[in-house]
Design an enzyme around this catalytic site. Structure first.
Site, PDB file in Angstrom:
ATOM      1  N   TYR A  72       0.825  -1.223   0.000  1.00  0.00           N
ATOM      2  CA  TYR A  72       0.000   0.000   0.000  1.00  0.00           C
ATOM      3  C   TYR A  72       0.855   1.267   0.000  1.00  0.00           C
ATOM      4  CZ  TYR A  72      -4.208  -2.687   0.048  1.00  0.00           C
ATOM      5  OH  TYR A  72      -5.218  -3.529  -0.356  1.00  0.00           O
ATOM      6  N   ARG A 114       1.714   1.950  -3.524  1.00  0.00           N
ATOM      7  CA  ARG A 114       0.589   2.530  -4.285  1.00  0.00           C
ATOM      8  C   ARG A 114       0.310   3.969  -3.863  1.00  0.00           C
ATOM      9  NH1 ARG A 114      -3.989  -1.896  -3.809  1.00  0.00           N
ATOM     10  NH2 ARG A 114      -5.140  -0.489  -5.188  1.00  0.00           N
ATOM     11  N   HIS A 124     -14.773   1.073  -1.917  1.00  0.00           N
ATOM     12  CA  HIS A 124     -13.742   0.234  -1.314  1.00  0.00           C
ATOM     13  C   HIS A 124     -12.728   1.014  -0.500  1.00  0.00           C
ATOM     14  CE1 HIS A 124     -14.702  -2.781  -4.754  1.00  0.00           C
ATOM     15  NE2 HIS A 124     -15.579  -2.843  -3.777  1.00  0.00           N
ATOM     16  N   CYS A 149      -1.215   4.181  15.599  1.00  0.00           N
ATOM     17  CA  CYS A 149      -2.287   5.135  15.928  1.00  0.00           C
ATOM     18  C   CYS A 149      -1.773   6.187  16.917  1.00  0.00           C
ATOM     19  CB  CYS A 149      -3.446   4.356  16.553  1.00  0.00           C
ATOM     20  SG  CYS A 149      -4.814   5.370  17.126  1.00  0.00           S
ATOM     21  N   CYS A 195      -4.061   5.678  20.324  1.00  0.00           N
ATOM     22  CA  CYS A 195      -3.922   4.565  21.278  1.00  0.00           C
ATOM     23  C   CYS A 195      -2.677   3.730  21.026  1.00  0.00           C
ATOM     24  CB  CYS A 195      -5.170   3.660  21.196  1.00  0.00           C
ATOM     25  SG  CYS A 195      -5.177   2.620  19.728  1.00  0.00           S
ATOM     26  N   THR A 241     -14.419  -1.089 -15.748  1.00  0.00           N
ATOM     27  CA  THR A 241     -14.426  -2.131 -14.728  1.00  0.00           C
ATOM     28  C   THR A 241     -14.663  -3.490 -15.369  1.00  0.00           C
ATOM     29  OG1 THR A 241     -15.427  -2.937 -12.677  1.00  0.00           O
ATOM     30  CG2 THR A 241     -16.875  -1.724 -14.160  1.00  0.00           C
ATOM     31  N   ASN A 276     -15.445   0.468 -22.108  1.00  0.00           N
ATOM     32  CA  ASN A 276     -14.395  -0.470 -21.750  1.00  0.00           C
ATOM     33  C   ASN A 276     -13.623  -0.858 -23.005  1.00  0.00           C
ATOM     34  OD1 ASN A 276     -12.946  -2.828 -20.794  1.00  0.00           O
ATOM     35  ND2 ASN A 276     -14.366  -2.854 -19.056  1.00  0.00           N
ATOM     36  N   CYS A 316     -11.422   4.780 -22.377  1.00  0.00           N
ATOM     37  CA  CYS A 316     -12.469   5.683 -21.890  1.00  0.00           C
ATOM     38  C   CYS A 316     -12.021   7.142 -21.875  1.00  0.00           C
ATOM     39  CB  CYS A 316     -12.978   5.257 -20.520  1.00  0.00           C
ATOM     40  SG  CYS A 316     -11.728   5.163 -19.248  1.00  0.00           S
TER      41      CYS A 316
HETATM   42  C1  BV8 Z   1     -17.656  -9.281   0.199  1.00  0.00           C
HETATM   43  C2  BV8 Z   1      -9.831  -2.345  -2.457  1.00  0.00           C
HETATM   44  C3  BV8 Z   1     -18.864 -10.477   1.810  1.00  0.00           C
HETATM   45  C4  BV8 Z   1      -8.520  -2.910  -2.048  1.00  0.00           C
HETATM   46  C5  BV8 Z   1     -10.988  -4.127  -3.664  1.00  0.00           C
HETATM   47  C6  BV8 Z   1     -14.337 -16.293  -2.450  1.00  0.00           C
HETATM   48  C7  BV8 Z   1     -13.641 -15.963  -1.295  1.00  0.00           C
HETATM   49  C8  BV8 Z   1     -13.773 -14.690  -0.690  1.00  0.00           C
HETATM   50  C9  BV8 Z   1     -14.609 -13.736  -1.258  1.00  0.00           C
HETATM   51  C10 BV8 Z   1     -15.278 -14.101  -2.409  1.00  0.00           C
HETATM   52  C11 BV8 Z   1     -15.169 -15.338  -2.998  1.00  0.00           C
HETATM   53  N1  BV8 Z   1     -15.954 -15.351  -4.102  1.00  0.00           N
HETATM   54  C12 BV8 Z   1     -16.577 -14.159  -4.239  1.00  0.00           C
HETATM   55  C13 BV8 Z   1     -16.183 -13.400  -3.198  1.00  0.00           C
HETATM   56  C14 BV8 Z   1     -16.612 -12.050  -2.943  1.00  0.00           C
HETATM   57  C15 BV8 Z   1     -15.495 -11.130  -3.380  1.00  0.00           C
HETATM   58  C16 BV8 Z   1     -15.393 -11.181  -4.883  1.00  0.00           C
HETATM   59  O1  BV8 Z   1     -16.242 -10.657  -5.570  1.00  0.00           O
HETATM   60  N2  BV8 Z   1     -14.316 -11.839  -5.362  1.00  0.00           N
HETATM   61  C17 BV8 Z   1     -14.119 -11.924  -6.789  1.00  0.00           C
HETATM   62  C18 BV8 Z   1     -12.618 -11.923  -7.084  1.00  0.00           C
HETATM   63  C19 BV8 Z   1     -14.785 -13.202  -7.285  1.00  0.00           C
HETATM   64  N3  BV8 Z   1     -15.909  -9.834  -2.932  1.00  0.00           N
HETATM   65  C20 BV8 Z   1     -15.527  -9.432  -1.718  1.00  0.00           C
HETATM   66  O2  BV8 Z   1     -14.793 -10.049  -0.987  1.00  0.00           O
HETATM   67  C21 BV8 Z   1     -16.168  -8.126  -1.275  1.00  0.00           C
HETATM   68  N4  BV8 Z   1     -16.759  -8.335   0.013  1.00  0.00           N
HETATM   69  O3  BV8 Z   1     -18.119  -9.989  -0.648  1.00  0.00           O
HETATM   70  O4  BV8 Z   1     -17.993  -9.401   1.497  1.00  0.00           O
HETATM   71  C22 BV8 Z   1     -19.184 -10.303   3.225  1.00  0.00           C
HETATM   72  C23 BV8 Z   1     -20.470  -9.905   3.576  1.00  0.00           C
HETATM   73  C24 BV8 Z   1     -20.780  -9.788   4.905  1.00  0.00           C
HETATM   74  C25 BV8 Z   1     -19.798 -10.026   5.891  1.00  0.00           C
HETATM   75  C26 BV8 Z   1     -18.510 -10.397   5.514  1.00  0.00           C
HETATM   76  C27 BV8 Z   1     -18.174 -10.534   4.169  1.00  0.00           C
HETATM   77  C28 BV8 Z   1     -15.116  -7.042  -1.148  1.00  0.00           C
HETATM   78  C29 BV8 Z   1     -14.524  -6.763  -2.494  1.00  0.00           C
HETATM   79  C30 BV8 Z   1     -13.653  -5.514  -2.400  1.00  0.00           C
HETATM   80  C31 BV8 Z   1     -12.203  -5.894  -2.479  1.00  0.00           C
HETATM   81  N5  BV8 Z   1     -11.385  -4.673  -2.557  1.00  0.00           N
HETATM   82  N6  BV8 Z   1     -10.278  -2.981  -3.688  1.00  0.00           N
HETATM   83  C32 BV8 Z   1      -7.408  -2.489  -2.970  1.00  0.00           C
HETATM   84  O5  BV8 Z   1      -7.677  -1.824  -3.997  1.00  0.00           O
HETATM   85  O6  BV8 Z   1      -6.258  -2.828  -2.665  1.00  0.00           O
HETATM   86  S1  BV8 Z   1     -11.432  -4.839  -5.111  1.00  0.00           S
HETATM   87  C33 BV8 Z   1     -10.449  -4.250  -6.339  1.00  0.00           C
HETATM   88  O7  BV8 Z   1     -10.514  -5.188  -7.374  1.00  0.00           O
HETATM   89  C34 BV8 Z   1     -10.958  -2.993  -6.963  1.00  0.00           C
HETATM   90  O8  BV8 Z   1     -11.459  -2.097  -6.005  1.00  0.00           O
HETATM   91  C35 BV8 Z   1     -11.999  -3.470  -7.925  1.00  0.00           C
HETATM   92  O9  BV8 Z   1     -13.227  -3.636  -7.276  1.00  0.00           O
HETATM   93  C36 BV8 Z   1     -11.487  -4.830  -8.280  1.00  0.00           C
HETATM   94  C37 BV8 Z   1     -10.800  -4.783  -9.628  1.00  0.00           C
HETATM   95  O10 BV8 Z   1     -11.785  -4.603 -10.523  1.00  0.00           O
HETATM   96  P1  BV8 Z   1     -11.716  -3.400 -11.568  1.00  0.00           P
HETATM   97  O11 BV8 Z   1     -11.760  -2.107 -10.852  1.00  0.00           O
HETATM   98  O12 BV8 Z   1     -12.769  -3.699 -12.537  1.00  0.00           O
HETATM   99  O13 BV8 Z   1     -10.300  -3.475 -12.235  1.00  0.00           O
HETATM  100  P2  BV8 Z   1      -9.753  -4.614 -13.184  1.00  0.00           P
HETATM  101  O14 BV8 Z   1      -8.285  -4.405 -13.260  1.00  0.00           O
HETATM  102  O15 BV8 Z   1     -10.307  -5.944 -12.749  1.00  0.00           O
HETATM  103  O16 BV8 Z   1     -10.404  -4.302 -14.606  1.00  0.00           O
HETATM  104  C38 BV8 Z   1     -10.043  -3.152 -15.302  1.00  0.00           C
HETATM  105  C39 BV8 Z   1     -11.058  -3.015 -16.411  1.00  0.00           C
HETATM  106  O17 BV8 Z   1     -10.818  -1.784 -17.084  1.00  0.00           O
HETATM  107  C40 BV8 Z   1     -10.953  -4.112 -17.447  1.00  0.00           C
HETATM  108  O18 BV8 Z   1     -12.253  -4.509 -17.841  1.00  0.00           O
HETATM  109  C41 BV8 Z   1     -10.228  -3.437 -18.620  1.00  0.00           C
HETATM  110  O19 BV8 Z   1     -10.644  -3.943 -19.872  1.00  0.00           O
HETATM  111  C42 BV8 Z   1     -10.700  -2.015 -18.466  1.00  0.00           C
HETATM  112  N7  BV8 Z   1      -9.762  -1.000 -18.955  1.00  0.00           N
HETATM  113  C43 BV8 Z   1      -8.405  -0.984 -18.829  1.00  0.00           C
HETATM  114  N8  BV8 Z   1      -7.929   0.161 -19.377  1.00  0.00           N
HETATM  115  C44 BV8 Z   1      -9.009   0.854 -19.851  1.00  0.00           C
HETATM  116  C45 BV8 Z   1     -10.172   0.123 -19.578  1.00  0.00           C
HETATM  117  N9  BV8 Z   1     -11.396   0.539 -19.940  1.00  0.00           N
HETATM  118  C46 BV8 Z   1     -11.480   1.712 -20.584  1.00  0.00           C
HETATM  119  N10 BV8 Z   1     -10.405   2.485 -20.863  1.00  0.00           N
HETATM  120  C47 BV8 Z   1      -9.163   2.086 -20.517  1.00  0.00           C
HETATM  121  N11 BV8 Z   1      -8.113   2.862 -20.824  1.00  0.00           N
HETATM  122 ZN    ZN Z   2      -6.125   3.639  17.906  1.00  0.00          ZN
END
Ligand code: BV8
Ligand code: ZN
Length: 282
Positions: free
Chosen positions: A76, A79, A132, A181, A184, A222, A247, A265
């Site tokens: 992090y 980043r 997120h 922190c 604390c 996305t 996209n 985009c």
């Molecule tokens: C939840 C912050 C439940 C951190 C992020 C098995 C085990 C555990 C969990 C799961 C599982 N199966 C499913 C899940 C749920 C999981 C999930 O969906 N997993 C996926 C992988 C299957 N989801 C979660 O865990 C979420 N929480 O479900 O909780 C729960 C409920 C109650 C109580 C407890 C638990 C939480 C998900 C959030 C994770 N954090 N980010 C960090 O950034 O470090 S996710 C992170 O990845 C991003 O934020 C984003 O969401 C994701 C990446 O996706 P994109 O943003 O779309 O980016 P990507 O690179 O994939 O795609 C880029 C796109 O842009 C492409 O399509 C490309 O073609 C296009 N592109 C590229 N360049 C261009 C373009 N388009 C246009 N112009 C360009 N120039």
């Molecule tokens: Zn604290």
């Protein structure tokens, strides 16, 4: 015999899109890492998704942080530092101008982003929901205090650490020297939602509320694979709300959407949401 209606899939007709957009009053822009790609911010998929020998999805988990907080903080920190030289691109700016232009017309534009890079804020968008979290906020693992933090480096031990090369040596920083922190003394973590963690309920409620009143959705950069965010656009489309995807490629939701505008985009979004003749009279 009634002919099965072959779903024609999304339209690429820009003038049809712009006629709809001219009438829309509550527009939601759902953005992902792709909107920041042209700003030089790595996306999660493909090559960009790697840092050292790890996929982002391996590091963005509570388990990784518990097992190796030093490694996750290096990721992090890298980043955060990277963002010092990254700026909003034409797509971020177009959305910010779009929001400002429509406000006096009593029309709303809300950005609901999965990104944590802060570029929508930097571009001047006001109505932003960061699903997120943010690279520039920390949360205390003991007292839960959330604070904005733009310190560079965030702590002395991370100075010059976080190199992304596969052969870079892990810093193995003792947890006592990681960000602590001020209240604390507890260990700080990035205030982001990791895989397997629930989204903040207040943030989720805000997102659900703007989605309920949405009458046009722009789905920008996305891959639509991470839930719950990935379910928003298909849910809108099922409700009959027009959804336009901007996209480079097809995604798992493309077939369910109204419009598909393929390309970078930074090139496709600005003309799509530029001033419409009907606005001049408004
Ligand atoms: C939840 C912050 C439940 C951190 C992020 C098995 C085990 C555990 C969990 C799961 C599982 N199966 C499913 C899940 C749920 C999981 C999930 O969906 N997993 C996926 C992988 C299957 N989801 C979660 O865990 C979420 N929480 O479900 O909780 C729960 C409920 C109650 C109580 C407890 C638990 C939480 C998900 C959030 C994770 N954090 N980010 C960090 O950034 O470090 S996710 C992170 O990845 C991003 O934020 C984003 O969401 C994701 C990446 O996706 P994109 O943003 O779309 O980016 P990507 O690179 O994939 O795609 C880029 C796109 O842009 C492409 O399509 C490309 O073609 C296009 N592109 C590229 N360049 C261009 C373009 N388009 C246009 N112009 C360009 N120039
Ligand atoms: Zn604290």
């Amino acid at each position: 015999m009634s002919e099965d209606r072959v779903s024609s899939g999304p339209s690429t007709d820009m003038s049809a899109f712009r006629e709809l957009f001219a009438k829309a009053r509550n527009i939601v822009a759902l953005s992902g890492a792709g909107i920041s790609a042209e700003s030089g911010v790595p996306t999660f998929r493909g090559a960009g998704g790697y840092w050292r020998t790890y996929q982002a999805t391996q590091l963005a988990t509570p388990e990784s942080f518990a097992a190796n907080p030093s490694l996750v903080w290096e990721f992090y920190h890298y980043r955060r530092e990277l963002m010092g030289s990254k700026h909003p691109n034409a797509a971020h700016k177009a959305l910010a101008e779009f929001e400002a232009r429509l406000k006096p017309q009593g029309r709303k534009v809300t950005v609901v982003t999965q990104n944590i890079d802060g570029l929508h804020h930097k571009a001047g968008s006001q109505d932003i929901i960061e699903l997120h979290g943010s690279l520039f906020h920390t949360r205390c693992t003991s007292c839960s205090q959330v604070l904005e933090n733009r310190d560079s480096p965030i702590c002395p031990a991370l100075k010059d650490r976080g190199a992304p090369d596969p052969d870079a040596e892990d810093a193995r920083i003792p947890v006592s020297e990681l960000p602590r922190c001020s209240e604390c003394g507890g260990l700080l973590r990035p205030h982001v939602v990791w895989f397997g963690e629930a989204l903040d309920s207040v943030v989720m409620d805000r997102a659900q509320s703007v989605l309920r009143s949405c009458d046009l959705c722009l789905l920008v950069g996305t891959s639509s694979v991470v839930y719950p965010a990935a379910g928003f656009a298909p849910m809108l489309a099922t409700r009959g709300v027009p959804v336009a995807e901007f996209n480079l490629e097809e995604t798992p939701v493309t077939g369910a959407l109204t419009f598909q505008f393929k390309g970078k985009c930074g090139e496709t979004l600005p003309p799509a949401i530029a001033l419409h003749p009907s606005e001049q009279t408004a």
